[in-house]
Motif scaffolding. Structure first.
Motif, PDB file in Angstrom:
ATOM      1  N   ALA A 173      98.278 -28.530  55.103  1.00  0.00           N
ATOM      2  CA  ALA A 173      97.678 -27.198  55.268  1.00  0.00           C
ATOM      3  C   ALA A 173      96.181 -27.388  55.115  1.00  0.00           C
ATOM      4  CB  ALA A 173      98.210 -26.226  54.226  1.00  0.00           C
ATOM      5  N   VAL A 174      95.429 -27.217  56.192  1.00  0.00           N
ATOM      6  CA  VAL A 174      93.995 -27.494  56.162  1.00  0.00           C
ATOM      7  C   VAL A 174      93.233 -26.278  56.669  1.00  0.00           C
ATOM      8  CG1 VAL A 174      93.970 -28.570  58.454  1.00  0.00           C
ATOM      9  CG2 VAL A 174      92.209 -29.173  56.790  1.00  0.00           C
ATOM     10  N   GLY A 175      92.080 -26.012  56.070  1.00  0.00           N
ATOM     11  CA  GLY A 175      91.265 -24.854  56.433  1.00  0.00           C
ATOM     12  C   GLY A 175      90.757 -24.179  55.172  1.00  0.00           C
ATOM     13  N   ASN A 176      90.086 -23.048  55.339  1.00  0.00           N
ATOM     14  CA  ASN A 176      89.601 -22.306  54.186  1.00  0.00           C
ATOM     15  C   ASN A 176      90.772 -21.854  53.312  1.00  0.00           C
ATOM     16  OD1 ASN A 176      86.813 -22.418  54.826  1.00  0.00           O
ATOM     17  ND2 ASN A 176      87.102 -20.813  56.351  1.00  0.00           N
ATOM     18  N   LEU A 177      90.640 -22.038  52.009  1.00  0.00           N
ATOM     19  CA  LEU A 177      91.706 -21.667  51.071  1.00  0.00           C
ATOM     20  C   LEU A 177      91.431 -20.242  50.614  1.00  0.00           C
ATOM     21  CD1 LEU A 177      91.886 -25.006  49.025  1.00  0.00           C
ATOM     22  CD2 LEU A 177      92.804 -24.452  51.293  1.00  0.00           C
ATOM     23  N   THR A 178      92.074 -19.287  51.291  1.00  0.00           N
ATOM     24  CA  THR A 178      91.764 -17.878  51.115  1.00  0.00           C
ATOM     25  C   THR A 178      92.992 -17.091  50.678  1.00  0.00           C
ATOM     26  OG1 THR A 178      92.246 -17.451  53.437  1.00  0.00           O
ATOM     27  CG2 THR A 178      89.969 -17.990  52.896  1.00  0.00           C
ATOM     28  N   SER A 179      92.734 -15.853  50.243  1.00  0.00           N
ATOM     29  CA  SER A 179      93.825 -15.000  49.755  1.00  0.00           C
ATOM     30  C   SER A 179      94.849 -14.701  50.832  1.00  0.00           C
ATOM     31  CB  SER A 179      93.245 -13.682  49.216  1.00  0.00           C
ATOM     32  OG  SER A 179      92.418 -13.907  48.098  1.00  0.00           O
ATOM     33  N   TYR A 180      94.424 -14.533  52.078  1.00  0.00           N
ATOM     34  CA  TYR A 180      95.357 -14.079  53.107  1.00  0.00           C
ATOM     35  C   TYR A 180      96.392 -15.145  53.473  1.00  0.00           C
ATOM     36  CZ  TYR A 180      92.406 -16.455  56.643  1.00  0.00           C
ATOM     37  OH  TYR A 180      91.681 -17.377  57.388  1.00  0.00           O
ATOM     38  N   LYS A 181      96.233 -16.368  52.975  1.00  0.00           N
ATOM     39  CA  LYS A 181      97.236 -17.402  53.215  1.00  0.00           C
ATOM     40  C   LYS A 181      98.297 -17.455  52.119  1.00  0.00           C
ATOM     41  CE  LYS A 181      94.073 -20.236  55.952  1.00  0.00           C
ATOM     42  NZ  LYS A 181      93.419 -21.557  56.116  1.00  0.00           N
ATOM     43  N   GLY A 182      98.049 -16.825  50.979  1.00  0.00           N
ATOM     44  CA  GLY A 182      99.043 -16.801  49.903  1.00  0.00           C
ATOM     45  C   GLY A 182      99.452 -18.182  49.430  1.00  0.00           C
ATOM     46  N   ASP A 207      87.054 -18.466  46.398  1.00  0.00           N
ATOM     47  CA  ASP A 207      87.660 -17.451  45.545  1.00  0.00           C
ATOM     48  C   ASP A 207      88.167 -18.127  44.272  1.00  0.00           C
ATOM     49  OD1 ASP A 207      89.508 -15.640  44.327  1.00  0.00           O
ATOM     50  OD2 ASP A 207      89.713 -14.563  46.221  1.00  0.00           O
ATOM     51  N   ASP A 208      87.507 -17.854  43.149  1.00  0.00           N
ATOM     52  CA  ASP A 208      87.865 -18.523  41.895  1.00  0.00           C
ATOM     53  C   ASP A 208      89.303 -18.232  41.481  1.00  0.00           C
ATOM     54  OD1 ASP A 208      85.344 -19.611  41.766  1.00  0.00           O
ATOM     55  OD2 ASP A 208      84.541 -18.071  40.427  1.00  0.00           O
ATOM     56  N   ALA A 209      89.763 -17.008  41.704  1.00  0.00           N
ATOM     57  CA  ALA A 209      91.132 -16.656  41.315  1.00  0.00           C
ATOM     58  C   ALA A 209      92.147 -17.450  42.137  1.00  0.00           C
ATOM     59  CB  ALA A 209      91.355 -15.153  41.489  1.00  0.00           C
ATOM     60  N   VAL A 210      91.900 -17.583  43.427  1.00  0.00           N
ATOM     61  CA  VAL A 210      92.798 -18.373  44.271  1.00  0.00           C
ATOM     62  C   VAL A 210      92.790 -19.821  43.831  1.00  0.00           C
ATOM     63  CG1 VAL A 210      93.162 -19.253  46.613  1.00  0.00           C
ATOM     64  CG2 VAL A 210      92.636 -16.839  46.266  1.00  0.00           C
ATOM     65  N   ALA A 211      91.612 -20.367  43.545  1.00  0.00           N
ATOM     66  CA  ALA A 211      91.504 -21.765  43.134  1.00  0.00           C
ATOM     67  C   ALA A 211      92.275 -22.026  41.837  1.00  0.00           C
ATOM     68  CB  ALA A 211      90.032 -22.146  42.970  1.00  0.00           C
ATOM     69  N   THR A 212      92.152 -21.098  40.891  1.00  0.00           N
ATOM     70  CA  THR A 212      92.845 -21.255  39.606  1.00  0.00           C
ATOM     71  C   THR A 212      94.359 -21.196  39.778  1.00  0.00           C
ATOM     72  OG1 THR A 212      90.975 -20.290  38.404  1.00  0.00           O
ATOM     73  CG2 THR A 212      93.114 -20.279  37.300  1.00  0.00           C
ATOM     74  N   ASP A 213      94.835 -20.191  40.511  1.00  0.00           N
ATOM     75  CA  ASP A 213      96.279 -20.050  40.723  1.00  0.00           C
ATOM     76  C   ASP A 213      96.845 -21.223  41.518  1.00  0.00           C
ATOM     77  OD1 ASP A 213      96.117 -17.685  39.366  1.00  0.00           O
ATOM     78  OD2 ASP A 213      96.185 -16.411  41.159  1.00  0.00           O
ATOM     79  N   LEU A 214      96.081 -21.701  42.485  1.00  0.00           N
ATOM     80  CA  LEU A 214      96.548 -22.813  43.310  1.00  0.00           C
ATOM     81  C   LEU A 214      96.644 -24.098  42.498  1.00  0.00           C
ATOM     82  CD1 LEU A 214      97.339 -23.785  46.096  1.00  0.00           C
ATOM     83  CD2 LEU A 214      94.915 -24.042  46.652  1.00  0.00           C
ATOM     84  N   ALA A 215      95.640 -24.346  41.645  1.00  0.00           N
ATOM     85  CA  ALA A 215      95.671 -25.548  40.805  1.00  0.00           C
ATOM     86  C   ALA A 215      96.855 -25.506  39.843  1.00  0.00           C
ATOM     87  CB  ALA A 215      94.358 -25.671  40.037  1.00  0.00           C
ATOM     88  N   HIS A 228      92.842 -30.625  47.782  1.00  0.00           N
ATOM     89  CA  HIS A 228      91.511 -31.186  48.033  1.00  0.00           C
ATOM     90  C   HIS A 228      90.596 -30.028  48.410  1.00  0.00           C
ATOM     91  CE1 HIS A 228      88.549 -34.153  49.520  1.00  0.00           C
ATOM     92  NE2 HIS A 228      88.375 -33.334  50.549  1.00  0.00           N
ATOM     93  N   THR A 229      89.702 -29.642  47.507  1.00  0.00           N
ATOM     94  CA  THR A 229      88.926 -28.412  47.707  1.00  0.00           C
ATOM     95  C   THR A 229      87.557 -28.647  48.342  1.00  0.00           C
ATOM     96  OG1 THR A 229      88.161 -28.552  45.417  1.00  0.00           O
ATOM     97  CG2 THR A 229      90.072 -27.152  45.859  1.00  0.00           C
ATOM     98  N   ASP A 230      87.362 -29.793  48.957  1.00  0.00           N
ATOM     99  CA  ASP A 230      86.132 -30.031  49.712  1.00  0.00           C
ATOM    100  C   ASP A 230      86.391 -29.775  51.192  1.00  0.00           C
ATOM    101  OD1 ASP A 230      84.662 -30.749  47.483  1.00  0.00           O
ATOM    102  OD2 ASP A 230      85.255 -32.865  47.629  1.00  0.00           O
TER     103      ASP A 230
END
Length: 392
Positions: A173-182, A207-215, A228-230
């Motif tokens: 899954a590659v691209g911007n890590l955004t809320s709309y992807k869940g 989005d810090d909240a998305v990053a935290t939940d995803l980690a 990979h968040t780069d």
């Protein structure tokens, strides 16, 4: 003139558009309508794309006064001789908070002013025909393609490729890590429904909240999910898709993202298909249309990708050779898109009035469009008119 205020220029999409522009299409780019003269020296077309950055107030927020100013400027430009075309990727902004009255006002206002509307799929066109009196033209779609000159892969990209190739079944899954992807929920579904597959999620996250939940979700995966968040350089993305067994392209349809059930240009799907990588994605109308005839596992929107992920894992590795057929078709798809742009430009400006009559599937004559902004956001849109939808 393509009008788009993209933060990192050029965007991958517009780089492809420029790269494949045919002779006879005088393509230019600007980030603001203010850069355009009200009366062009020759017939011209303003091609709007993503609107959300074009009606922001002083604080950077999308506001109703700024949306009104946008439409007033468009109306003045149209009165001075410009023609207006909107290429609709998404009807409303899909990140940065819930849609506001300003978003509906801007979207319906531009649809009211447009001389033509371009879409990437027939399903989007059929819905947009309900919202505008302008002709709607299906231009087709294209994704990121392999660059002519392939730069050496930097070490972070080589490491990601090694990870994908080492997995018994690799999901990308590659691209911007955004809320709309869940994505946090996607990781939970992956962990619950697969046993040996590995999932790589790569791309920037603002989005810090998305990053935290995803980690946190990745940490619970037992080491089978790597985040990979780069940003992956667009010219290197093809390496990841070629190494992956399947591309995961999730989209939410709840709350503010319900609009995806009506209009959606899924760039992650188009790019995966560009490289012939099998797709896992929700069965939304444009996605079903784009993946027809391609290897894909589509799941009911809103129900999660778990069973589709399990099916992809069970299929293990698919043959690599059929993918080359899709890659060779990529440039042809973009040439078809830009040829449609040229047809629309010629029809709206009379730039090729001596050309032969269009053949089957071409854009037909455009009806006149009254000036002025029509239908405020709470009004009833016109009924669908199938004859307004053309597949060029």
């Amino acid at each position: 003139m393509v009008v788009t205020d993209y933060p990192a220029w050029p965007s991958p999409y517009f780089a492809e558009l420029h790269r494949h522009a045919p002779p006879g299409l005088p393509l230019g780019f600007t980030s603001s309508l203010d850069a355009l003269p009200e009366q062009p020296t020759q017939p011209g077309v303003i091609n709007m794309h993503r609107l959300k950055r074009l009606y922001r107030g002083k604080g950077g927020q999308r506001t109703l006064p700024a949306a009104r100013a946008l439409l007033e400027r468009l109306e003045a430009l149209r009165g001075g001789g410009w023609r207006i075309v909107w290429t609709v990727h998404n009807l409303l902004p899909i990140d940065g908070g819930s849609s506001r009255d300003a978003d509906w006002y801007a979207a319906l206002g531009v649809l009211g002013l447009a001389d033509a509307v371009l879409t990437h799929t027939c399903s989007d066109a059929l819905h947009l025909a309900r919202l505008t009196k302008a002709p709607v033209v299906v231009a087709g779609w294209g994704g990121l393609s392999v660059p002519h000159r392939i730069a050496p892969a930097p070490e972070p990209v080589r490491a990601l490729v090694r990870r994908l190739r080492a997995a018994p079944c690799s999901v990308l899954a590659v691209g911007n890590l955004t809320s709309y992807k869940g994505l946090p929920a996607v990781v939970e579904a992956f962990t619950a429904h697969t046993r040996r597959a590995q999932l790589l999620i790569a791309g920037p996250c603002r989005d810090d909240a998305v990053a935290t939940d995803l980690a946190a979700a990745a940490q619970r995966s037992g080491g089978r999910v790597h985040v990979h968040t780069d940003r992956v350089p667009p010219e290197q993305v093809h390496r990841l898709y070629r190494a992956a067994d399947v591309a995961l392209c999730p989209y939410r349809v709840d709350s503010q993202w319900e609009v995806f059930t009506r209009v959606l240009y899924p760039g992650s799907v188009s790019t995966a298909l560009e490289f012939g990588t099998p797709v896992i994605a929700p069965e939304l109308p444009p996605i079903a249309e784009m993946t027809a005839g391609c290897p894909a596992w589509l799941y009911p929107p809103g129900e999660g990708p778990g069973p589709a992920l399990a099916a992809a894992e069970a299929a293990a590795r698919l043959p690599v050779r059929p993918r080359l057929r899709f890659e060779r078709a990529g440039s042809a798809r973009w040439r078809a898109v830009t040829a449609t742009y040229r047809q629309v430009f010629e029809r709206l400006t009379g730039a090729n009035s001596t050309s032969s009559r269009p053949g089957r599937g071409s854009v037909t004559a455009f009806p006149g469009q009254p000036s002025g902004v029509s239908r405020p956001p709470d009004s009833t849109p016109p009924q669908p008119q199938a004859e307004k939808v053309f597949h060029a």
